[in-house]
Design a protein around this motif. Sequence first.
Motif, mmCIF file in Angstrom:
data_model
loop_
_atom_site.group_PDB
_atom_site.id
_atom_site.type_symbol
_atom_site.label_atom_id
_atom_site.label_comp_id
_atom_site.label_asym_id
_atom_site.label_seq_id
_atom_site.Cartn_x
_atom_site.Cartn_y
_atom_site.Cartn_z
ATOM 1 N N TYR A 44 0.810 -1.214 0.000
ATOM 2 C CA TYR A 44 0.000 0.000 0.000
ATOM 3 C C TYR A 44 0.846 1.268 0.000
ATOM 4 O O TYR A 44 0.422 2.305 -0.528
ATOM 5 C CB TYR A 44 -0.936 0.007 1.217
ATOM 6 N N LYS A 45 2.039 1.214 0.563
ATOM 7 C CA LYS A 45 2.897 2.400 0.617
ATOM 8 C C LYS A 45 3.254 2.914 -0.774
ATOM 9 O O LYS A 45 3.568 4.089 -0.941
ATOM 10 C CB LYS A 45 4.167 2.090 1.412
ATOM 11 N N ASP A 46 3.198 2.039 -1.772
ATOM 12 C CA ASP A 46 3.555 2.436 -3.136
ATOM 13 C C ASP A 46 2.576 3.452 -3.727
ATOM 14 O O ASP A 46 2.913 4.167 -4.677
ATOM 15 C CB ASP A 46 3.653 1.210 -4.051
ATOM 16 N N TYR A 47 1.361 3.519 -3.162
ATOM 17 C CA TYR A 47 0.401 4.506 -3.658
ATOM 18 C C TYR A 47 0.862 5.936 -3.372
ATOM 19 O O TYR A 47 0.448 6.871 -4.048
ATOM 20 C CB TYR A 47 -0.978 4.275 -3.055
ATOM 21 N N LYS A 48 1.705 6.108 -2.380
ATOM 22 C CA LYS A 48 2.167 7.440 -2.008
ATOM 23 C C LYS A 48 3.034 8.055 -3.096
ATOM 24 O O LYS A 48 3.084 9.284 -3.239
ATOM 25 C CB LYS A 48 2.946 7.351 -0.682
ATOM 26 N N THR A 49 3.713 7.228 -3.863
ATOM 27 C CA THR A 49 4.599 7.730 -4.921
ATOM 28 C C THR A 49 4.195 7.200 -6.298
ATOM 29 O O THR A 49 5.021 7.094 -7.198
ATOM 30 C CB THR A 49 6.059 7.340 -4.625
ATOM 31 N N ASP A 50 2.917 6.860 -6.443
ATOM 32 C CA ASP A 50 2.428 6.233 -7.675
ATOM 33 C C ASP A 50 2.353 7.233 -8.828
ATOM 34 O O ASP A 50 1.579 8.188 -8.772
ATOM 35 C CB ASP A 50 1.044 5.637 -7.406
ATOM 36 N N PRO A 51 3.114 7.032 -9.917
ATOM 37 C CA PRO A 51 3.035 7.941 -11.069
ATOM 38 C C PRO A 51 1.911 7.596 -12.035
ATOM 39 O O PRO A 51 1.691 8.326 -13.007
ATOM 40 C CB PRO A 51 4.391 7.759 -11.739
ATOM 41 N N TYR A 52 1.202 6.491 -11.787
ATOM 42 C CA TYR A 52 0.204 5.998 -12.741
ATOM 43 C C TYR A 52 -1.236 6.252 -12.297
ATOM 44 O O TYR A 52 -2.162 5.930 -13.028
ATOM 45 C CB TYR A 52 0.411 4.503 -12.983
ATOM 46 N N PHE A 53 -1.428 6.777 -11.090
ATOM 47 C CA PHE A 53 -2.764 7.121 -10.592
ATOM 48 C C PHE A 53 -3.672 5.894 -10.467
ATOM 49 O O PHE A 53 -4.876 5.979 -10.674
ATOM 50 C CB PHE A 53 -3.432 8.166 -11.491
ATOM 51 N N PHE A 54 -3.112 4.725 -10.149
ATOM 52 C CA PHE A 54 -3.907 3.502 -10.052
ATOM 53 C C PHE A 54 -5.137 3.712 -9.162
ATOM 54 O O PHE A 54 -5.032 4.005 -7.973
ATOM 55 C CB PHE A 54 -3.087 2.352 -9.463
ATOM 56 N N GLY A 55 -6.329 3.551 -9.740
ATOM 57 C CA GLY A 55 -7.577 3.490 -8.988
ATOM 58 C C GLY A 55 -8.032 4.745 -8.298
ATOM 59 O O GLY A 55 -9.017 4.730 -7.564
ATOM 60 N N ALA A 56 -7.346 5.884 -8.506
ATOM 61 C CA ALA A 56 -7.551 7.064 -7.668
ATOM 62 C C ALA A 56 -8.646 7.996 -8.165
ATOM 63 O O ALA A 56 -9.018 7.997 -9.337
ATOM 64 C CB ALA A 56 -6.238 7.841 -7.563
ATOM 65 N N ILE A 57 -9.142 8.844 -7.233
ATOM 66 C CA ILE A 57 -9.944 9.997 -7.597
ATOM 67 C C ILE A 57 -9.003 11.026 -8.218
ATOM 68 O O ILE A 57 -7.958 11.345 -7.650
ATOM 69 C CB ILE A 57 -10.628 10.623 -6.375
ATOM 70 N N ILE A 58 -9.375 11.558 -9.367
ATOM 71 C CA ILE A 58 -8.557 12.554 -10.046
ATOM 72 C C ILE A 58 -9.273 13.903 -9.994
ATOM 73 O O ILE A 58 -10.420 14.027 -10.408
ATOM 74 C CB ILE A 58 -8.296 12.154 -11.512
ATOM 75 N N GLY A 59 -8.578 14.935 -9.490
ATOM 76 C CA GLY A 59 -9.157 16.264 -9.399
ATOM 77 C C GLY A 59 -8.124 17.266 -8.903
ATOM 78 O O GLY A 59 -7.044 16.875 -8.501
ATOM 79 N N ARG A 60 -8.365 18.567 -8.953
ATOM 80 C CA ARG A 60 -9.653 19.130 -9.280
ATOM 81 C C ARG A 60 -10.048 18.931 -10.743
ATOM 82 O O ARG A 60 -11.238 18.924 -11.063
ATOM 83 C CB ARG A 60 -9.677 20.632 -9.006
ATOM 84 N N VAL A 61 -9.053 18.856 -11.625
ATOM 85 C CA VAL A 61 -9.375 18.718 -13.045
ATOM 86 C C VAL A 61 -8.684 17.481 -13.609
ATOM 87 O O VAL A 61 -7.456 17.387 -13.605
ATOM 88 C CB VAL A 61 -8.949 19.968 -13.846
ATOM 89 N N ALA A 62 -9.469 16.533 -14.067
ATOM 90 C CA ALA A 62 -8.926 15.350 -14.719
ATOM 91 C C ALA A 62 -8.459 15.712 -16.127
ATOM 92 O O ALA A 62 -9.137 16.440 -16.843
ATOM 93 C CB ALA A 62 -9.983 14.254 -14.792
ATOM 94 N N GLY A 63 -7.283 15.208 -16.510
ATOM 95 C CA GLY A 63 -6.766 15.445 -17.845
ATOM 96 C C GLY A 63 -5.657 16.479 -17.869
ATOM 97 O O GLY A 63 -5.192 16.960 -16.836
ATOM 98 N N ARG A 64 -5.226 16.819 -19.081
ATOM 99 C CA ARG A 64 -4.112 17.756 -19.289
ATOM 100 C C ARG A 64 -4.635 19.164 -19.555
ATOM 101 O O ARG A 64 -5.549 19.351 -20.367
ATOM 102 C CB ARG A 64 -3.241 17.309 -20.469
ATOM 103 N N ILE A 65 -4.015 20.139 -18.889
ATOM 104 C CA ILE A 65 -4.301 21.546 -19.152
ATOM 105 C C ILE A 65 -3.090 22.133 -19.874
ATOM 106 O O ILE A 65 -1.975 22.153 -19.335
ATOM 107 C CB ILE A 65 -4.598 22.319 -17.857
ATOM 108 N N GLU A 66 -3.322 22.580 -21.087
ATOM 109 C CA GLU A 66 -2.245 23.044 -21.975
ATOM 110 C C GLU A 66 -1.453 24.183 -21.346
ATOM 111 O O GLU A 66 -2.021 25.163 -20.855
ATOM 112 C CB GLU A 66 -2.846 23.495 -23.307
#
Length: 345
Positions: free
Chosen positions: A56-78
Motif C-alpha cells: 500500500y505504501k507504493d500509492y504514495k509515490t504512484d506515477p500511474y494514478f492507479f484506482g484514484a480519484i482525479i481532481g480538481r481537473v482530470a486530464g491535461r491543461i495546456e
Amino acid sequence: MKVNTKYLNETWKLFILKNDLGMEINILNFGGIITKISTPGKNGKVENVVLGYDNYKDYKTDPYFFGAIIGRVAGRIENAHFSLNGKQYELETNDGVNHLHGGSNGFHQVLWEGETFESDAYAGVTLHYISSDGENGFPGNVKTAVTYTLTNDNELILDYWAQTDETTPFTLTNHSYFNLTGNLRDTIHNHHVTIASHQFAELDDALIPTGKLLDVKNTPFDFTQGQKLREGIVSNTEQNQIVGNGFDHYFIFDYGKKENVFVREETSGRTLTIETNQPGMVMYTSNNLDDGITLSEGTTKKYLGVCFETQGFAGSLHGSNFPSIILKAGDKYQKRTAFRFGIDY
C-alpha cells in the motif's frame, strides 16, 4: 451486504465492501483509491479485475494514478494555465510544460474523511474533502464528496458531488485500470469494447487537443459496433502512434444513449457495462506503463489495463468545441458513473 474498515496505520483506512454474490471492492481513504475489485468469471472463480499495488505504501509515490480519484481537473491543461473571468491562473507543470490530473498533490494524494453505510440491498462509503482556495493553483474553496455504492446486482456506482464558493474549473474521474481476464492473467489486447461515440478529440504530439473533433468512421477509433483494443494498439494510424501505440483519447458520447460502454473478455466470460451522465471519457490503454513494478497479482507491463475515465474535458479551457468544465459559485457538481459487472457464458 457488508462493510468492514481496516486500519493500515494511524491515518490510512481500507474500506471493504462485500455483496451477497461474492463481489468485493476495496477502497482507501488515501486518494479514494480503488485497490481491488473482485468479481466472478464464468468458471465461478472470484478474481481481481483492476491493477493495484501489493504494498500500500507504493500509492504514495504512484506515477500511474492507479484506482484514484482525479481532481480538481482530470486530464491535461495546456501550458499549465487558464484564464477565467479576465484573470489568468498558473498551475504546476507536472507533465512537461502541461498540467496533469490536478497536479502532483491533487485529489489522488490527499486523505479523505470516510463514513460507511449498508443495507440489505447495498453497501458503501462516502468520502469527503475540502479543497481550499488556491490549492494547486485553482480558485475557490470546494467541498467535495465521492460515494461508492456496491449493489447486489454486481454494480459499483460512483456518485460525485461538489460545491464551490468561487467559479472554478472542475471535473472528477476515477482512474482504475481494468483487466477482465482476472488476476492479470493476460493483457487487454483481446478485450472487446463497444463505445457509443462517433467523435473523438484529435491530439497533437504533446497529447494536447488540437481543437478538432474527428469522426471515428473508417478509423481504429470506431467502437460503435465493437472491436478489440488490439486494433488500435497495432495500428499505424498517426493518432494511435503519437500516444505510444494505443489509445489515450477523449471520446464524446452520443447523446441519448443509456449504455455508454460495454466490454467483454472471452476467456473469463466477464463483462463490464458503463453508464454515466458525463459527456465523454478518456480511454487509456496503459501504453506508457513501465515493466516490472510489483502489483498484488504480478508485475506491470504495457497494455496490462484499460482506463475508462468518464469526465468533462480539460481541453475545453483552451477550445470551444468541447463541453465546459466550469463550475460556477454556488452551483452543484453532480455526476454519476456506474460500472456493472456480468458474465457472458
